[in-house]
Design a protein around this motif. Structure first.
Motif, PDB file in Angstrom:
ATOM      1  N   THR A  22      32.855  44.415  38.186  1.00 42.42           N
ATOM      2  CA  THR A  22      31.389  44.461  38.187  1.00 42.42           C
ATOM      3  C   THR A  22      30.882  43.410  37.209  1.00 42.42           C
ATOM      4  O   THR A  22      31.364  43.330  36.080  1.00 42.42           O
ATOM      5  N   ILE A  23      29.909  42.624  37.640  1.00 42.27           N
ATOM      6  CA  ILE A  23      29.320  41.610  36.773  1.00 42.27           C
ATOM      7  C   ILE A  23      28.022  42.170  36.211  1.00 42.27           C
ATOM      8  O   ILE A  23      27.155  42.623  36.965  1.00 42.27           O
ATOM      9  N   ASN A  24      27.895  42.167  34.879  1.00 38.08           N
ATOM     10  CA  ASN A  24      26.691  42.741  34.272  1.00 38.08           C
ATOM     11  C   ASN A  24      25.473  41.866  34.573  1.00 38.08           C
ATOM     12  O   ASN A  24      25.603  40.757  35.091  1.00 38.08           O
ATOM     13  N   THR A  25      24.314  42.352  34.240  1.00 40.53           N
ATOM     14  CA  THR A  25      23.077  41.673  34.628  1.00 40.53           C
ATOM     15  C   THR A  25      22.710  40.490  33.740  1.00 40.53           C
ATOM     16  O   THR A  25      21.679  39.863  33.962  1.00 40.53           O
ATOM     17  N   SER A  26      23.550  40.152  32.757  1.00 38.68           N
ATOM     18  CA  SER A  26      23.285  38.969  31.934  1.00 38.68           C
ATOM     19  C   SER A  26      24.381  37.914  32.105  1.00 38.68           C
ATOM     20  O   SER A  26      24.483  36.991  31.304  1.00 38.68           O
ATOM     21  N   SER A  27      25.199  38.050  33.162  1.00 41.54           N
ATOM     22  CA  SER A  27      26.309  37.123  33.374  1.00 41.54           C
ATOM     23  C   SER A  27      26.444  36.750  34.844  1.00 41.54           C
ATOM     24  O   SER A  27      25.890  37.414  35.713  1.00 41.54           O
ATOM     25  N   VAL A  28      27.192  35.694  35.078  1.00 36.37           N
ATOM     26  CA  VAL A  28      27.654  35.320  36.411  1.00 36.37           C
ATOM     27  C   VAL A  28      29.152  35.077  36.288  1.00 36.37           C
ATOM     28  O   VAL A  28      29.680  34.945  35.178  1.00 36.37           O
ATOM     29  N   ALA A  29      29.857  35.014  37.417  1.00 39.70           N
ATOM     30  CA  ALA A  29      31.305  34.830  37.358  1.00 39.70           C
ATOM     31  C   ALA A  29      31.788  33.984  38.528  1.00 39.70           C
ATOM     32  O   ALA A  29      31.189  33.977  39.601  1.00 39.70           O
ATOM     33  N   VAL A  44      50.705  48.162  54.842  1.00 38.61           N
ATOM     34  CA  VAL A  44      49.486  48.697  54.244  1.00 38.61           C
ATOM     35  C   VAL A  44      48.386  47.665  54.452  1.00 38.61           C
ATOM     36  O   VAL A  44      48.548  46.493  54.113  1.00 38.61           O
ATOM     37  N   ASP A  45      47.276  48.100  55.041  1.00 43.24           N
ATOM     38  CA  ASP A  45      46.107  47.239  55.182  1.00 43.24           C
ATOM     39  C   ASP A  45      45.275  47.327  53.915  1.00 43.24           C
ATOM     40  O   ASP A  45      45.045  48.418  53.396  1.00 43.24           O
ATOM     41  N   VAL A  46      44.824  46.173  53.433  1.00 42.60           N
ATOM     42  CA  VAL A  46      43.958  46.137  52.252  1.00 42.60           C
ATOM     43  C   VAL A  46      42.786  45.203  52.550  1.00 42.60           C
ATOM     44  O   VAL A  46      42.955  44.153  53.161  1.00 42.60           O
ATOM     45  N   ASP A  47      41.597  45.640  52.150  1.00 42.72           N
ATOM     46  CA  ASP A  47      40.369  44.899  52.404  1.00 42.72           C
ATOM     47  C   ASP A  47      39.647  44.650  51.085  1.00 42.72           C
ATOM     48  O   ASP A  47      39.702  45.472  50.171  1.00 42.72           O
ATOM     49  N   LEU A  48      38.950  43.516  51.018  1.00 46.38           N
ATOM     50  CA  LEU A  48      38.165  43.148  49.853  1.00 46.38           C
ATOM     51  C   LEU A  48      36.702  43.060  50.278  1.00 46.38           C
ATOM     52  O   LEU A  48      36.395  42.469  51.315  1.00 46.38           O
ATOM     53  N   PHE A  49      35.823  43.658  49.492  1.00 46.65           N
ATOM     54  CA  PHE A  49      34.393  43.708  49.792  1.00 46.65           C
ATOM     55  C   PHE A  49      33.599  43.133  48.630  1.00 46.65           C
ATOM     56  O   PHE A  49      33.982  43.279  47.474  1.00 46.65           O
ATOM     57  N   LEU A  50      32.470  42.519  48.944  1.00 47.50           N
ATOM     58  CA  LEU A  50      31.525  42.045  47.946  1.00 47.50           C
ATOM     59  C   LEU A  50      30.203  42.755  48.187  1.00 47.50           C
ATOM     60  O   LEU A  50      29.711  42.782  49.315  1.00 47.50           O
ATOM     61  N   LYS A  51      29.681  43.345  47.115  1.00 49.55           N
ATOM     62  CA  LYS A  51      28.365  43.983  47.190  1.00 49.55           C
ATOM     63  C   LYS A  51      27.425  43.187  46.302  1.00 49.55           C
ATOM     64  O   LYS A  51      27.593  43.145  45.083  1.00 49.55           O
ATOM     65  N   LYS A  52      26.473  42.500  46.939  1.00 51.74           N
ATOM     66  CA  LYS A  52      25.467  41.765  46.194  1.00 51.74           C
ATOM     67  C   LYS A  52      24.521  42.764  45.530  1.00 51.74           C
ATOM     68  O   LYS A  52      24.300  43.859  46.049  1.00 51.74           O
ATOM     69  N   PHE A  53      23.949  42.386  44.397  1.00 54.20           N
ATOM     70  CA  PHE A  53      23.043  43.270  43.664  1.00 54.20           C
ATOM     71  C   PHE A  53      21.929  43.753  44.591  1.00 54.20           C
ATOM     72  O   PHE A  53      21.200  42.951  45.169  1.00 54.20           O
ATOM     73  N   GLY A  54      21.833  45.065  44.768  1.00 55.34           N
ATOM     74  CA  GLY A  54      20.815  45.660  45.627  1.00 55.34           C
ATOM     75  C   GLY A  54      21.148  45.617  47.101  1.00 55.34           C
ATOM     76  O   GLY A  54      20.373  46.099  47.923  1.00 55.34           O
ATOM     77  N   GLU A  80      27.120  36.805  41.198  1.00 61.04           N
ATOM     78  CA  GLU A  80      25.904  36.710  40.398  1.00 61.04           C
ATOM     79  C   GLU A  80      25.658  38.030  39.671  1.00 61.04           C
ATOM     80  O   GLU A  80      26.408  38.996  39.823  1.00 61.04           O
ATOM     81  N   GLU A  81      24.577  38.052  38.909  1.00 64.44           N
ATOM     82  CA  GLU A  81      24.217  39.220  38.116  1.00 64.44           C
ATOM     83  C   GLU A  81      24.202  40.489  38.973  1.00 64.44           C
ATOM     84  O   GLU A  81      23.553  40.530  40.007  1.00 64.44           O
ATOM     85  N   GLY A  82      24.925  41.524  38.531  1.00 63.78           N
ATOM     86  CA  GLY A  82      24.912  42.820  39.198  1.00 63.78           C
ATOM     87  C   GLY A  82      25.799  42.929  40.424  1.00 63.78           C
ATOM     88  O   GLY A  82      25.856  43.985  41.052  1.00 63.78           O
ATOM     89  N   ASP A  83      26.510  41.870  40.811  1.00 65.08           N
ATOM     90  CA  ASP A  83      27.404  41.931  41.973  1.00 65.08           C
ATOM     91  C   ASP A  83      28.637  42.763  41.650  1.00 65.08           C
ATOM     92  O   ASP A  83      29.078  42.841  40.499  1.00 65.08           O
ATOM     93  N   ILE A  84      29.217  43.359  42.701  1.00 63.07           N
ATOM     94  CA  ILE A  84      30.391  44.219  42.541  1.00 63.07           C
ATOM     95  C   ILE A  84      31.451  43.806  43.559  1.00 63.07           C
ATOM     96  O   ILE A  84      31.150  43.632  44.739  1.00 63.07           O
ATOM     97  N   LEU A  85      32.687  43.671  43.098  1.00 60.86           N
ATOM     98  CA  LEU A  85      33.825  43.388  43.956  1.00 60.86           C
ATOM     99  C   LEU A  85      34.605  44.688  44.121  1.00 60.86           C
ATOM    100  O   LEU A  85      34.915  45.362  43.136  1.00 60.86           O
TER     101      LEU A  85
END
Length: 111
Positions: A22-29, A44-54, A80-85
């Motif tokens: 998780t990227i906090n709201t004052s950073s980017v990565a 085993v199947d494995v998937d990667l997801f990106l959740k943009k802030f909001g 970007e800020e607030g994104d979650i992997l």
């Protein structure tokens, strides 16, 4: 602005969607690698997801592992800020891994 090279490990202990970064709201990565490993001789199947802030979860990578490892981030992932992997496997307790990334802390910026 400060730059930090970081890594986080993960263990997918359930078949649920699991937050791995998780990227906090004052950073980017900039994510360089999402290394996933599977040690037994079963698929085993494995998937990667990106959740943009909001936003909602969007699948960005898929792999089938059989006693192997793979970089699920086939290319650089800009967060970007607030994104979650997140990651998800179809079998619990079979996938472990590491996320390698550059964290750019913008909390000390002026204006």
């Amino acid at each position: 602005m400060a730059n930090f090279y970081k890594s986080e490990t993960f263990n997918l202990t359930t078949t649920n969607l699991t937050t791995v970064l998780t990227i906090n709201t004052s950073s980017v990565a900039i994510v360089k690698a999402v290394q996933a490993s599977h040690a037994t001789a079963s698929n085993v199947d494995v998937d990667l997801f990106l959740k943009k802030f909001g936003g909602s979860d969007v699948e960005i990578s898929h792999a089938q592992l059989n006693k192997s490892s793979i970089n699920l981030a086939k290319d650089i992932i800009n967060m970007e800020e607030g994104d979650i992997l997140k990651a998800q496997a179809d079998t619990a307790n079979q996938i472990t891994g590491q996320v390698s990334y550059l964290l750019i802390d913008r909390s000390q910026e002026n204006g």
